[in-house]
Design a protein around this motif. Structure first.
Motif, PDB file in Angstrom:
ATOM      1  N   ALA A 119       0.859  -1.192   0.000  1.00 42.15           N
ATOM      2  CA  ALA A 119       0.000   0.000   0.000  1.00 42.15           C
ATOM      3  C   ALA A 119       0.890   1.236   0.000  1.00 42.15           C
ATOM      4  O   ALA A 119       1.648   1.465   0.954  1.00 42.15           O
ATOM      5  CB  ALA A 119      -0.907  -0.009   1.224  1.00 42.15           C
ATOM      6  N   LEU A 120       0.817   2.020  -1.068  1.00 39.88           N
ATOM      7  CA  LEU A 120       1.649   3.228  -1.203  1.00 39.88           C
ATOM      8  C   LEU A 120       0.907   4.426  -0.625  1.00 39.88           C
ATOM      9  O   LEU A 120      -0.196   4.759  -1.063  1.00 39.88           O
ATOM     10  CB  LEU A 120       1.962   3.483  -2.678  1.00 39.88           C
ATOM     11  CG  LEU A 120       2.848   4.697  -2.964  1.00 39.88           C
ATOM     12  CD1 LEU A 120       4.290   4.429  -2.552  1.00 39.88           C
ATOM     13  CD2 LEU A 120       2.780   5.082  -4.444  1.00 39.88           C
ATOM     14  N   VAL A 121       1.519   5.070   0.376  1.00 44.73           N
ATOM     15  CA  VAL A 121       0.882   6.180   1.088  1.00 44.73           C
ATOM     16  C   VAL A 121       1.626   7.475   0.773  1.00 44.73           C
ATOM     17  O   VAL A 121       2.855   7.541   0.894  1.00 44.73           O
ATOM     18  CB  VAL A 121       0.910   5.932   2.617  1.00 44.73           C
ATOM     19  CG1 VAL A 121       0.228   7.077   3.352  1.00 44.73           C
ATOM     20  CG2 VAL A 121       0.251   4.593   2.965  1.00 44.73           C
ATOM     21  N   HIS A 122       0.887   8.485   0.392  1.00 43.62           N
ATOM     22  CA  HIS A 122       1.491   9.792   0.087  1.00 43.62           C
ATOM     23  C   HIS A 122       1.761  10.575   1.374  1.00 43.62           C
ATOM     24  O   HIS A 122       1.309  10.206   2.453  1.00 43.62           O
ATOM     25  CB  HIS A 122       0.547  10.601  -0.810  1.00 43.62           C
ATOM     26  CG  HIS A 122       0.409  10.022  -2.184  1.00 43.62           C
ATOM     27  ND1 HIS A 122       0.870  10.652  -3.304  1.00 43.62           N
ATOM     28  CD2 HIS A 122      -0.131   8.839  -2.613  1.00 43.62           C
ATOM     29  CE1 HIS A 122       0.620   9.904  -4.371  1.00 43.62           C
ATOM     30  NE2 HIS A 122       0.011   8.802  -3.972  1.00 43.62           N
ATOM     31  N   SER A 123       2.466  11.691   1.242  1.00 43.40           N
ATOM     32  CA  SER A 123       2.708  12.561   2.396  1.00 43.40           C
ATOM     33  C   SER A 123       2.840  13.994   1.922  1.00 43.40           C
ATOM     34  O   SER A 123       3.081  14.262   0.743  1.00 43.40           O
ATOM     35  CB  SER A 123       3.985  12.149   3.124  1.00 43.40           C
ATOM     36  OG  SER A 123       5.120  12.476   2.339  1.00 43.40           O
ATOM     37  N   ARG A 147      -3.524  -3.536   7.890  1.00 43.82           N
ATOM     38  CA  ARG A 147      -3.517  -4.845   8.564  1.00 43.82           C
ATOM     39  C   ARG A 147      -4.874  -5.547   8.370  1.00 43.82           C
ATOM     40  O   ARG A 147      -4.929  -6.719   8.015  1.00 43.82           O
ATOM     41  CB  ARG A 147      -3.231  -4.640  10.049  1.00 43.82           C
ATOM     42  CG  ARG A 147      -2.966  -5.910  10.828  1.00 43.82           C
ATOM     43  CD  ARG A 147      -2.727  -5.598  12.296  1.00 43.82           C
ATOM     44  NE  ARG A 147      -3.783  -4.763  12.875  1.00 43.82           N
ATOM     45  CZ  ARG A 147      -4.949  -5.227  13.304  1.00 43.82           C
ATOM     46  NH1 ARG A 147      -5.214  -6.504  13.265  1.00 43.82           N
ATOM     47  NH2 ARG A 147      -5.866  -4.397  13.776  1.00 43.82           N
ATOM     48  N   LYS A 148      -5.955  -4.785   8.549  1.00 38.62           N
ATOM     49  CA  LYS A 148      -7.296  -5.375   8.374  1.00 38.62           C
ATOM     50  C   LYS A 148      -7.520  -5.826   6.941  1.00 38.62           C
ATOM     51  O   LYS A 148      -8.199  -6.824   6.691  1.00 38.62           O
ATOM     52  CB  LYS A 148      -8.377  -4.375   8.792  1.00 38.62           C
ATOM     53  CG  LYS A 148      -8.507  -4.263  10.309  1.00 38.62           C
ATOM     54  CD  LYS A 148      -9.592  -3.278  10.695  1.00 38.62           C
ATOM     55  CE  LYS A 148      -9.693  -3.159  12.217  1.00 38.62           C
ATOM     56  NZ  LYS A 148     -10.136  -1.816  12.617  1.00 38.62           N
ATOM     57  N   GLY A 149      -6.947  -5.062   5.984  1.00 40.15           N
ATOM     58  CA  GLY A 149      -7.076  -5.426   4.567  1.00 40.15           C
ATOM     59  C   GLY A 149      -6.089  -6.504   4.146  1.00 40.15           C
ATOM     60  O   GLY A 149      -6.039  -6.860   2.972  1.00 40.15           O
ATOM     61  N   ALA A 151      -2.866  -6.328   3.780  1.00 44.71           N
ATOM     62  CA  ALA A 151      -1.792  -5.860   2.892  1.00 44.71           C
ATOM     63  C   ALA A 151      -0.487  -6.542   3.292  1.00 44.71           C
ATOM     64  O   ALA A 151      -0.305  -6.912   4.455  1.00 44.71           O
ATOM     65  CB  ALA A 151      -1.648  -4.349   2.992  1.00 44.71           C
ATOM     66  N   LEU A 152       0.415  -6.696   2.306  1.00 42.08           N
ATOM     67  CA  LEU A 152       1.723  -7.300   2.601  1.00 42.08           C
ATOM     68  C   LEU A 152       2.588  -6.332   3.402  1.00 42.08           C
ATOM     69  O   LEU A 152       3.264  -6.713   4.351  1.00 42.08           O
ATOM     70  CB  LEU A 152       2.431  -7.617   1.270  1.00 42.08           C
ATOM     71  CG  LEU A 152       3.881  -8.091   1.392  1.00 42.08           C
ATOM     72  CD1 LEU A 152       3.915  -9.541   1.892  1.00 42.08           C
ATOM     73  CD2 LEU A 152       4.609  -7.942   0.061  1.00 42.08           C
ATOM     74  N   ALA A 153       2.556  -5.072   2.993  1.00 47.06           N
ATOM     75  CA  ALA A 153       3.408  -4.053   3.611  1.00 47.06           C
ATOM     76  C   ALA A 153       2.862  -2.678   3.287  1.00 47.06           C
ATOM     77  O   ALA A 153       2.020  -2.526   2.389  1.00 47.06           O
ATOM     78  CB  ALA A 153       4.836  -4.166   3.076  1.00 47.06           C
ATOM     79  N   ILE A 154       3.355  -1.685   4.030  1.00 45.84           N
ATOM     80  CA  ILE A 154       3.016  -0.290   3.739  1.00 45.84           C
ATOM     81  C   ILE A 154       4.279   0.408   3.256  1.00 45.84           C
ATOM     82  O   ILE A 154       5.344   0.244   3.857  1.00 45.84           O
ATOM     83  CB  ILE A 154       2.497   0.447   4.996  1.00 45.84           C
ATOM     84  CG1 ILE A 154       1.296  -0.290   5.594  1.00 45.84           C
ATOM     85  CG2 ILE A 154       2.128   1.899   4.661  1.00 45.84           C
ATOM     86  CD1 ILE A 154       0.907   0.210   6.977  1.00 45.84           C
ATOM     87  N   ALA A 155       4.153   1.169   2.169  1.00 46.99           N
ATOM     88  CA  ALA A 155       5.266   1.992   1.684  1.00 46.99           C
ATOM     89  C   ALA A 155       4.886   3.453   1.903  1.00 46.99           C
ATOM     90  O   ALA A 155       4.006   3.991   1.224  1.00 46.99           O
ATOM     91  CB  ALA A 155       5.539   1.713   0.215  1.00 46.99           C
ATOM     92  N   ILE A 176       7.776  -4.976  18.584  1.00 44.40           N
ATOM     93  CA  ILE A 176       7.820  -4.972  17.120  1.00 44.40           C
ATOM     94  C   ILE A 176       6.426  -4.658  16.546  1.00 44.40           C
ATOM     95  O   ILE A 176       5.411  -5.140  17.048  1.00 44.40           O
ATOM     96  CB  ILE A 176       8.351  -6.323  16.595  1.00 44.40           C
ATOM     97  CG1 ILE A 176       9.793  -6.530  17.097  1.00 44.40           C
ATOM     98  CG2 ILE A 176       8.273  -6.428  15.079  1.00 44.40           C
ATOM     99  CD1 ILE A 176      10.782  -5.451  16.665  1.00 44.40           C
ATOM    100  N   ASP A 177       6.405  -3.852  15.506  1.00 46.34           N
ATOM    101  CA  ASP A 177       5.165  -3.389  14.886  1.00 46.34           C
ATOM    102  C   ASP A 177       4.418  -4.560  14.217  1.00 46.34           C
ATOM    103  O   ASP A 177       4.974  -5.642  14.041  1.00 46.34           O
ATOM    104  CB  ASP A 177       5.488  -2.300  13.861  1.00 46.34           C
ATOM    105  CG  ASP A 177       4.436  -1.203  13.850  1.00 46.34           C
ATOM    106  OD1 ASP A 177       3.270  -1.513  14.157  1.00 46.34           O
ATOM    107  OD2 ASP A 177       4.772  -0.056  13.521  1.00 46.34           O
ATOM    108  N   VAL A 178       3.171  -4.308  13.828  1.00 44.96           N
ATOM    109  CA  VAL A 178       2.294  -5.403  13.379  1.00 44.96           C
ATOM    110  C   VAL A 178       2.387  -5.700  11.885  1.00 44.96           C
ATOM    111  O   VAL A 178       1.882  -6.732  11.435  1.00 44.96           O
ATOM    112  CB  VAL A 178       0.811  -5.122  13.745  1.00 44.96           C
ATOM    113  CG1 VAL A 178       0.635  -5.092  15.252  1.00 44.96           C
ATOM    114  CG2 VAL A 178       0.321  -3.805  13.119  1.00 44.96           C
ATOM    115  N   ILE A 179       3.021  -4.817  11.115  1.00 51.28           N
ATOM    116  CA  ILE A 179       3.068  -5.027   9.664  1.00 51.28           C
ATOM    117  C   ILE A 179       4.376  -4.424   9.128  1.00 51.28           C
ATOM    118  O   ILE A 179       4.807  -3.374   9.624  1.00 51.28           O
ATOM    119  CB  ILE A 179       1.817  -4.408   8.975  1.00 51.28           C
ATOM    120  CG1 ILE A 179       1.789  -4.700   7.472  1.00 51.28           C
ATOM    121  CG2 ILE A 179       1.699  -2.913   9.225  1.00 51.28           C
ATOM    122  CD1 ILE A 179       0.437  -4.363   6.810  1.00 51.28           C
TER     123      ILE A 179
END
Ligand SMILES: [Zn+2]
Length: 460
Positions: A119-123, A147-149, A151-155, A176-179
């Motif tokens: 999941a690619l997140v803008h900023s 996490r609910k969806g 997804a493999l990872a967040i970018a 340690i974080d969840v994803i």
């Protein structure tokens, strides 16, 4: 305090050693051990009457491996990237990238099925303290949706331009974080987003061999000048000694760790013998969730009624604009005359805002009066936690002025006839939330539950 401003001050040389010769200082690493030695030696050379360390633990150790990110289709290019700190490792995997905008619930819904994708997140580009808080606040919601969806990872997209990368963390517990989460250079991330916007199916190869290990033992460094009349009453000057490791932790927060040591030197050199005890603390574990100051208040429960005030610096070397009471209007009248002499540097205002910012937090949550200088952003944010946070960014002329103010304020707090305010009860602490909206920040930083369940903060 003239001694702080002296051209002969060892402040600059001390900070050069910490940043250039030791470098980035993550708890649990040899560099942090060396920094601790640096702190102890610095306090001794400054004239401390006693110096010791206080041990505490962080649940897991974490170090980044060789993070590798490449776009492999429809065009091949290397992506500059670092793992988010205390994120789980990810074996080499190739997956589709889906743009989820700023990562709101509506945008995730619009993006559709995110199972197995990156999941690619803008900023937005980081410009103000408010922007920085937003960067932290947004993350928990995004992580939850990803996490609910499944997804493999967040970018995440870097909030700095010109290819600057930095270490970010989205947990505050040392666990340690969840994803898996990765931070992409802004220019690379926007190129990917443009490819997606033009209809391409973008495939990304991602490998994050982060090393997660057992509990870390680390230490706060504490120096003291004993009070001559009220030795059981304590005023604290603190700054965190730990830092992230991509840069050398000069603005965050080596400069203020060096300031704390040099303030002790200045006070001694001025021949001042404080009425109350002064404690100078270099905290560890701040970057992992304010863990050193949290450990300190737990270990010093019996003393908290006697801590008259805590002054903490953690905003680089920008000019101090005012002093925040953490929402304590009751201390304004006592504090205002103490900062009045700083009018010569336009720093004589008291404000009643409250921030979860740094090692003030756990003292504030215990009802201890805290004072946090509000500094101008200056060059802090563009270099925040970044590869570029190095010695050359430090404004020493301003740092010395900030030190002079911190040292003078410590003397005022230690020698005032009356304490600036009492320790607040839990109900009184909660009343300050209503005026300052500190509760919203606590929720944003994931600290609210621990306040509610009594893990962190003054007990009823
Ligand atoms: Zn900091």
């Amino acid at each position: 305090m003239q001694q702080a401003l002296s051209p002969a001050s060892p402040l600059q040389e001390n900070l050069r050693k910490l940043t250039d010769e030791i470098g980035g200082r993550v708890p649990g690493t040899p560099a942090f051990q060396q920094a601790m030695q640096w702190g102890m030696e610095g306090f001794r050379a400054a004239g401390a009457e006693s110096v010791h360390t206080e041990e505490f633990t962080i649940p897991t150790s974490w170090a980044e491996g060789n993070t590798e990110v490449d776009v492999v289709a429809p065009v091949k290019f290397h992506v500059r990237a670092h793992s988010i700190a205390w994120g789980p490792a990810l074996k080499p995997t190739t997956a589709r990238v889906v743009d989820v905008g700023m990562g709101t619930a509506a945008e995730f819904a619009k993006a559709g099925d995110v199972a197995g994708v990156i999941a690619l997140v803008h900023s937005d580009v980081l410009k103000t303290w408010d922007d920085l808080f937003q960067e932290y606040y947004r993350a928990p919601g995004i992580i939850d949706l990803a996490r609910k969806g499944k997804a493999l990872a967040i970018a995440f997209t870097s909030s700095r331009e010109h290819d600057i990368l930095y270490r970010h963390i989205n947990t505050s517990t040392g666990k340690i974080d969840v994803i898996p989460q990765v931070l992409l250079a802004r220019e690379d991330s926007e190129r990917i987003a443009r490819l997606l916007a033009h209809g391409a199916s973008v495939q990304m190869a991602l490998s994050m061999p982060n090393r997660v290990g057992p509990t870390i033992t680390t230490r706060n460094v504490v120096a003291e000048l004993k009070g001559t009349e009220l030795p059981d009453e304590i005023v604290i000057l603190g700054a965190h000694l730990d830092s992230w490791e991509l840069g050398t932790g000069a603005l965050d927060n080596g400069c203020n760790a060096a300031l704390v040591i040099d303030a002790l030197r200045s006070i001694k050199a001025a021949g001042i013998r404080p009425k109350r005890t002064m404690r100078f603390i270099l905290f560890s574990g701040e970057e992992e969730g304010l863990l050193g100051s949290y450990a300190y208040v737990r270990a010093h429960q019996k003393e908290l009624d006697n801590i008259v005030g805590e002054l903490v610096l953690d905003e680089g070397t920008g000019p101090i604009a005012s002093f925040s009471t953490g929402g304590r209007k009751d201390v304004d009248a006592a504090l205002a005359p103490m900062v009045q002499p700083f009018a010569r540097w336009k720093a004589d205002q008291v404000t009643d805002d409250a921030t979860v910012g740094t090692d003030n937090y756990d003292f504030m949550m215990q009802g201890v009066p805290t004072i946090l200088p509000n500094q101008q952003e200056a060059n802090y944010l563009v270099n925040y936690h970044a590869t570029s946070d190095t010695f050359d960014k430090v404004d020493f002329a301003q740092l010395k002025k900030n030190e002079a103010m911190a040292a003078e304020l410590m003397v005022e707090l230690a020698n005032a006839p009356q304490r600036i305010g009492p320790r607040l009860t839990r109900a009184q602490i909660e009343a300050t939330f209503r005026e300052t909206h500190l509760d919203d920040q606590m929720k944003g930083f994931g600290l609210w539950d621990d306040w509610q369940n009594g893990m962190r903060g003054r007990k009823p």
